[in-house]
Design a protein around this motif. Structure first.
Motif, PDB file in Angstrom:
ATOM      1  N   VAL A 220    -131.696 -12.759 -33.184  1.00  0.00           N
ATOM      2  CA  VAL A 220    -130.818 -12.599 -32.021  1.00  0.00           C
ATOM      3  C   VAL A 220    -131.676 -12.274 -30.808  1.00  0.00           C
ATOM      4  O   VAL A 220    -132.497 -11.364 -30.843  1.00  0.00           O
ATOM      5  CB  VAL A 220    -129.788 -11.464 -32.246  1.00  0.00           C
ATOM      6  CG1 VAL A 220    -128.941 -11.257 -30.999  1.00  0.00           C
ATOM      7  CG2 VAL A 220    -128.905 -11.779 -33.446  1.00  0.00           C
ATOM      8  N   THR A 221    -131.499 -13.054 -29.745  1.00  0.00           N
ATOM      9  CA  THR A 221    -132.246 -12.836 -28.506  1.00  0.00           C
ATOM     10  C   THR A 221    -131.262 -12.628 -27.366  1.00  0.00           C
ATOM     11  O   THR A 221    -130.320 -13.402 -27.236  1.00  0.00           O
ATOM     12  CB  THR A 221    -133.116 -14.078 -28.185  1.00  0.00           C
ATOM     13  OG1 THR A 221    -133.936 -14.350 -29.312  1.00  0.00           O
ATOM     14  CG2 THR A 221    -133.982 -13.866 -26.968  1.00  0.00           C
ATOM     15  N   CYS A 222    -131.455 -11.571 -26.578  1.00  0.00           N
ATOM     16  CA  CYS A 222    -130.549 -11.331 -25.446  1.00  0.00           C
ATOM     17  C   CYS A 222    -131.313 -11.546 -24.141  1.00  0.00           C
ATOM     18  O   CYS A 222    -132.419 -11.028 -23.979  1.00  0.00           O
ATOM     19  CB  CYS A 222    -130.000  -9.909 -25.486  1.00  0.00           C
ATOM     20  SG  CYS A 222    -129.003  -9.588 -26.950  1.00  0.00           S
TER      21      CYS A 222
ATOM     22  N   GLU B 168    -125.537  -6.236 -30.465  1.00  0.00           N
ATOM     23  CA  GLU B 168    -126.420  -6.144 -31.638  1.00  0.00           C
ATOM     24  C   GLU B 168    -125.791  -5.332 -32.758  1.00  0.00           C
ATOM     25  O   GLU B 168    -126.000  -5.620 -33.937  1.00  0.00           O
ATOM     26  CB  GLU B 168    -127.789  -5.589 -31.234  1.00  0.00           C
ATOM     27  CG  GLU B 168    -128.615  -6.655 -30.511  1.00  0.00           C
ATOM     28  CD  GLU B 168    -129.987  -6.169 -30.051  1.00  0.00           C
ATOM     29  OE1 GLU B 168    -130.787  -7.027 -29.627  1.00  0.00           O
ATOM     30  OE2 GLU B 168    -130.247  -4.940 -30.100  1.00  0.00           O
ATOM     31  N   ASP B 169    -125.001  -4.327 -32.390  1.00  0.00           N
ATOM     32  CA  ASP B 169    -124.289  -3.552 -33.412  1.00  0.00           C
ATOM     33  C   ASP B 169    -123.369  -4.447 -34.217  1.00  0.00           C
ATOM     34  O   ASP B 169    -123.271  -4.339 -35.436  1.00  0.00           O
ATOM     35  CB  ASP B 169    -123.466  -2.428 -32.766  1.00  0.00           C
ATOM     36  CG  ASP B 169    -124.344  -1.259 -32.371  1.00  0.00           C
ATOM     37  OD1 ASP B 169    -125.520  -1.243 -32.808  1.00  0.00           O
ATOM     38  OD2 ASP B 169    -123.871  -0.378 -31.625  1.00  0.00           O
TER      39      ASP B 169
ATOM     40  N   ARG C 124    -126.204  -5.369 -24.544  1.00  0.00           N
ATOM     41  CA  ARG C 124    -127.036  -5.812 -25.644  1.00  0.00           C
ATOM     42  C   ARG C 124    -126.817  -4.957 -26.890  1.00  0.00           C
ATOM     43  O   ARG C 124    -126.664  -5.458 -27.990  1.00  0.00           O
ATOM     44  CB  ARG C 124    -128.503  -5.739 -25.236  1.00  0.00           C
ATOM     45  CG  ARG C 124    -129.393  -5.854 -26.461  1.00  0.00           C
ATOM     46  CD  ARG C 124    -130.726  -6.331 -26.118  1.00  0.00           C
ATOM     47  NE  ARG C 124    -131.692  -5.264 -26.105  1.00  0.00           N
ATOM     48  CZ  ARG C 124    -132.988  -5.515 -25.902  1.00  0.00           C
ATOM     49  NH1 ARG C 124    -133.392  -6.731 -25.657  1.00  0.00           N
ATOM     50  NH2 ARG C 124    -133.827  -4.528 -25.912  1.00  0.00           N
ATOM     51  N   ARG C 125    -126.780  -3.623 -26.699  1.00  0.00           N
ATOM     52  CA  ARG C 125    -126.588  -2.737 -27.849  1.00  0.00           C
ATOM     53  C   ARG C 125    -125.250  -3.018 -28.531  1.00  0.00           C
ATOM     54  O   ARG C 125    -125.167  -3.110 -29.744  1.00  0.00           O
ATOM     55  CB  ARG C 125    -126.682  -1.276 -27.426  1.00  0.00           C
ATOM     56  CG  ARG C 125    -127.731  -0.522 -28.255  1.00  0.00           C
ATOM     57  CD  ARG C 125    -127.924   0.908 -27.828  1.00  0.00           C
ATOM     58  NE  ARG C 125    -127.267   1.214 -26.597  1.00  0.00           N
ATOM     59  CZ  ARG C 125    -127.843   1.424 -25.391  1.00  0.00           C
ATOM     60  NH1 ARG C 125    -129.047   1.400 -25.256  1.00  0.00           N
ATOM     61  NH2 ARG C 125    -127.191   1.684 -24.311  1.00  0.00           N
TER      62      ARG C 125
ATOM     63  N   ALA D 204    -123.594  -7.855 -34.370  1.00  0.00           N
ATOM     64  CA  ALA D 204    -124.350  -8.947 -35.010  1.00  0.00           C
ATOM     65  C   ALA D 204    -125.083  -8.488 -36.263  1.00  0.00           C
ATOM     66  O   ALA D 204    -125.369  -9.289 -37.150  1.00  0.00           O
ATOM     67  CB  ALA D 204    -125.331  -9.562 -34.013  1.00  0.00           C
ATOM     68  N   ALA D 205    -125.357  -7.207 -36.357  1.00  0.00           N
ATOM     69  CA  ALA D 205    -126.055  -6.684 -37.534  1.00  0.00           C
ATOM     70  C   ALA D 205    -125.254  -6.943 -38.803  1.00  0.00           C
ATOM     71  O   ALA D 205    -125.799  -6.988 -39.896  1.00  0.00           O
ATOM     72  CB  ALA D 205    -126.310  -5.190 -37.365  1.00  0.00           C
TER      73      ALA D 205
END
Ligand SMILES: Nc1nc2c(ncn2[C@@H]2O[C@H](COP(=O)(O)OP(=O)(O)O)[C@@H](O)[C@H]2O)c(=O)[nH]1
Lengths: 303, 418
Positions: B173-175, B162-163, B158-159, B165-166
């Motif tokens: 954003v949903t994981c 998200e890095d 996830r991290r 996708a930022a």
């Protein structure tokens, strides 16, 4: 105020938009009308899309010669009340003049033969866009069909050479001799169709509702006893009376009935929502032969 | 009931077919005869279990090659929402399918294998989704059963995602940790992952708020058809403009401006076959009557005098090139934007976007199949458009090869001097 349309309103608006694109961008469109529930909805949407004008295009019916009489009555009544122009392509005539050859087995389905007659009518009519009631939820090959689906000079569909279809920007450009099949109901499911029929009070042929009928069982399907389909005693088939309705209408030889007590649209909706068998699986003998039966027919130019 | 359209994407074997099969099956959209057919096929293939992935196998070539070639559309409904899935194949060479699927989607579901984490493919798909204006992205971290349903693995994947996708424009954003095969967190919350307190995928799809994604501010009504039923005597003087409200809210009595003429008038009536209405909003198809008789044709646009789209012939756009033959500077193509056709000249290829690194390659002088890049175009007639980011309906266009009539590009307009 949420400014939100219900799913049926969204589907209706999308279909109307598609039909208006057809009227605006094609020279000679036509609408395929089988008398079935999908084409009944299609015709209703065409009336709405063209309003306040009359439907300006021709209505085409490919008549296998094995139609339910109730469906033909219904077709004629609809055509008359809307004041539209009907063109009938007769499979029987094409057989009689030797253009196509019927399978010799008694009561053989004419489903595949329809393709020839359909393509002949399209060519003779000079139609450059043909609106059909196909839905993507009907069958696996249909799930990949475009809303505007290009057919070559031979009426064939090439699933691998389909144009990407983006947003609501439909590319209607084509060479002369090619035509489009256009499917405004692409995103509708069987349940959406029934909900719309109820909401709009769309009239349907009586055979869509539960009635008594002489039937026999073949390959797990219930077929009507009629001039073109009779039980074969030597195969252990026998006629009996049952309360049935149809989920699709087509060639009497291959369209099966389902046992049902639903006499109103509302009751049909409940049965449809609860149904455990797909529309095609329950009712179409022709698609059970192979996994690719529909894909093959579509490639040849079928509906 | 509300409609939600979403696209699904993932690399081959991440479990997308299994996931869709399970969504359809668990929401009771799979009929017995379909189930029997895939049971037979599963047996014939030697699968040990009923392979739900077979539910979504479409064309013969796909079954033979064991891959998905084309976007397939699937339907299911729950008591809360009706869903349309654009199921897009995962191969790199099929970016165009992803673009197609996203063009009508509200949300994108991406799959990754928990053992592998985000791949180049994942980044590519997320980038395409973002470019296509998707606001809601769901990352399904699948095959959690193969990493012992471990929270640390989920958090690491996830991290990492998200890095990346930022840097995109996707805001939501949903994981979700998942086992599509065993059904964990697909429809029901998983009993194996008590540490996860988020929703199951289906629950999220039912609840996610999409109402405010639409543009209800900028009134845009592209005229689709001029309706003049001259043949009918009682309607001889009728003149209406049929079309779909692309954005904004149109009300009877509103002052509107007609482009390109620039004349203003008021909305006399908004009508449909079912009768008159006071107002219309997207995506309603209606017929509009105006107080004054103006010269208006298909492709013209109604807007508000003080809120007009950009009008211009020199455009900048991001495009995804979808043809085998590469795009070169100087190409002339047909262009469709709202209900208007024009011709376009490619004046410049500003850059090619590397969708994995988001690097802009300014040395590129063309675009190959599946490339995404920025173009400068000049059109034969002015377009009335908005930036794609604020208006998908008036910010999108397609390019068509004039010789073959093939659709060769999807375009997203940028602000004039961006
Ligand atoms: N263990 C495990 N295997 C899975 C899971 N989801 C899918 N698979 C398997 O992964 C393989 C590829 O799945 P499939 O759905 O065909 O992938 P697709 O190519 O993304 O459509 C198949 O053998 C599936 O059974 C999962 O959650 N756990």
């Amino acid at each position: 105020m949420t400014y939100r349309l219900s799913h049926l309103d969204v589907l209706e608006s999308e279909a109307i938009f598609i039909m208006r694109e057809v009227v605006a961008e094609f020279e000679k469109p036509a609408l395929l009308f089988s008398g079935g529930k999908d084409s009944a909805v299609l015709l209703r949407l065409a009336v709405k899309a063209c309003w306040p004008q009359r439907v300006p295009f021709q209505i085409v019916h490919v008549d296998t010669g094995h139609n339910f009489p109730e469906v033909l009555d219904y077709r004629d009544h609809q055509v008359e009340s809307l004041g539209v122009h009907l063109v009938v392509g007769s499979v029987q005539e094409d057989i009689d003049r030797g253009a196509i050859v019927e399978h010799p087995a008694p009561g053989a389905t004419r489903n595949r033969l329809q393709t020839f007659t359909l393509l002949r009518v399209i060519e003779e009519g000079g139609y450059d866009a043909v609106l059909g009631g196909g839905r993507r939820d009907e069958e696996k090959a249909r799930a990949k069909e475009r809303v505007f689906s290009l057919r070559d000079e031979f009426g064939q569909w090439d699933p691998r050479a389909q144009r990407p279809e983006l947003w609501h920007l439909y590319n209607t450009r084509h060479q002369s001799g090619e035509h489009f099949r256009v499917f405004p109901l692409s995103n509708w499911t069987e349940l959406d169709i029934w909900q719309y029929i109820e909401r709009e009070s769309v009239p349907l042929p009586e055979i869509y509702f539960a009635h008594e009928r002489e039937v026999f069982r073949r390959g797990g399907l219930l077929l009507a006893v009629g001039p073109y389909s009779k039980p074969r005693a030597d195969h252990g088939e026998s006629a009996f009376s049952a309360t049935v309705r149809y989920r699709t209408v087509g060639d009497m030889t291959c369209t099966a009935a389902v046992e049902s007590k639903a006499t109103t649209t509302g009751e049909v909706i409940i049965e449809t929502a609860m149904s455990r068998v797909s529309e095609r699986g329950a009712t179409r003998a022709d698609d059970r032969f192979s996994e690719a039966a529909m894909e093959d027919r579509k490639r040849e130019g079928y509906f | 009931m509300e409609l939600l359209r979403f696209a699904t994407a993932g690399s081959v074997d991440d479990g997308k077919s299994t996931l869709i099969g399970r969504l359809l099956y668990d929401s009771k959209q799979v009929f017995e005869d379909q189930l029997e057919a895939i049971e037979r096929s599963s047996l014939a293939r030697g699968d040990e279990f009923t392979n739900l992935a077979l539910l979504t196998d479409g064309l013969r070539a796909e079954r033979e090659q064991g891959i998905t070639i084309d976007v397939a559309y699937r339907y299911f409904a729950t008591p809360r929402r009706k869903f349309i899935i654009a199921d897009t194949p995962g191969h790199t060479q099929h970016t165009r399918n992803m673009v197609t699927g996203c063009s009508t989607a509200d949300l994108v579901v991406l799959l990754v294998d928990a053992r592998v984490g985000p791949t180049e493919q994942t980044r590519r798909h997320a980038t395409v989704a973002s470019l296509l204006g998707i606001r809601h992205l769901v990352l399904c971290i699948n095959k959690m059963d193969l990493v012992e349903f471990e929270r640390t693995r989920f958090e690491a994947v996830r991290r990492e995602f998200e890095d990346f996708a930022a840097r995109l424009e996707v805001t939501d954003v949903t994981c979700i940790p998942m086992s599509a095969l065993e059904g964990d967190n697909v429809v029901d919350r998983s009993s194996e992952m008590k540490w996860y307190d988020g929703p199951s995928l289906l629950h999220h799809l039912e609840q996610v708020h999409i109402g405010s994604d639409r543009n209800l501010i900028d009134l845009r009504f592209p005229v689709q058809r001029v309706v003049r039923p001259i043949a009918s005597s009682e309607l001889r003087d009728y003149r209406g403009y049929a079309g779909e409200v692309a954005s904004g809210v149109l009300e009877v009595g509103d002052e509107v401006m007609v482009l390109p003429s620039g004349f203003s008038t008021t909305v006399e009536a908004i009508e449909t076959a079912d009768g008159p209405r006071k107002e219309a909003y997207p995506p309603a198809s209606v017929v509009v009557r105006l107080a004054d008789e103006l010269d208006i044709s298909r492709g013209d646009m109604l807007c508000r005098p003080r809120n007009r789209p950009t009008s211009g012939q020199d455009l900048s756009a991001m495009v995804c090139w979808m043809a085998d033959r590469p795009l070169r500077k100087g190409a002339k193509l047909a262009l469709k934007h709202t209900t208007r056709w024009a011709r376009a000249l490619v004046k410049d290829v500003t850059y090619r976007l590397d969708v994995n690194t988001l690097h802009r390659d300014r040395s590129a002088d063309g675009l190959e199949l599946n490339d995404i890049g920025r173009l400068d175009l000049r059109t034969t007639v002015p377009l009335f458009y908005d930036e794609y980011r604020v208006n998908r309906a008036t910010g999108s266009f397609i390019l068509v090869d004039e010789a073959t009539n093939a659709t060769v590009a999807a375009g997203m307009l940028l602000r004039a001097n961006d």
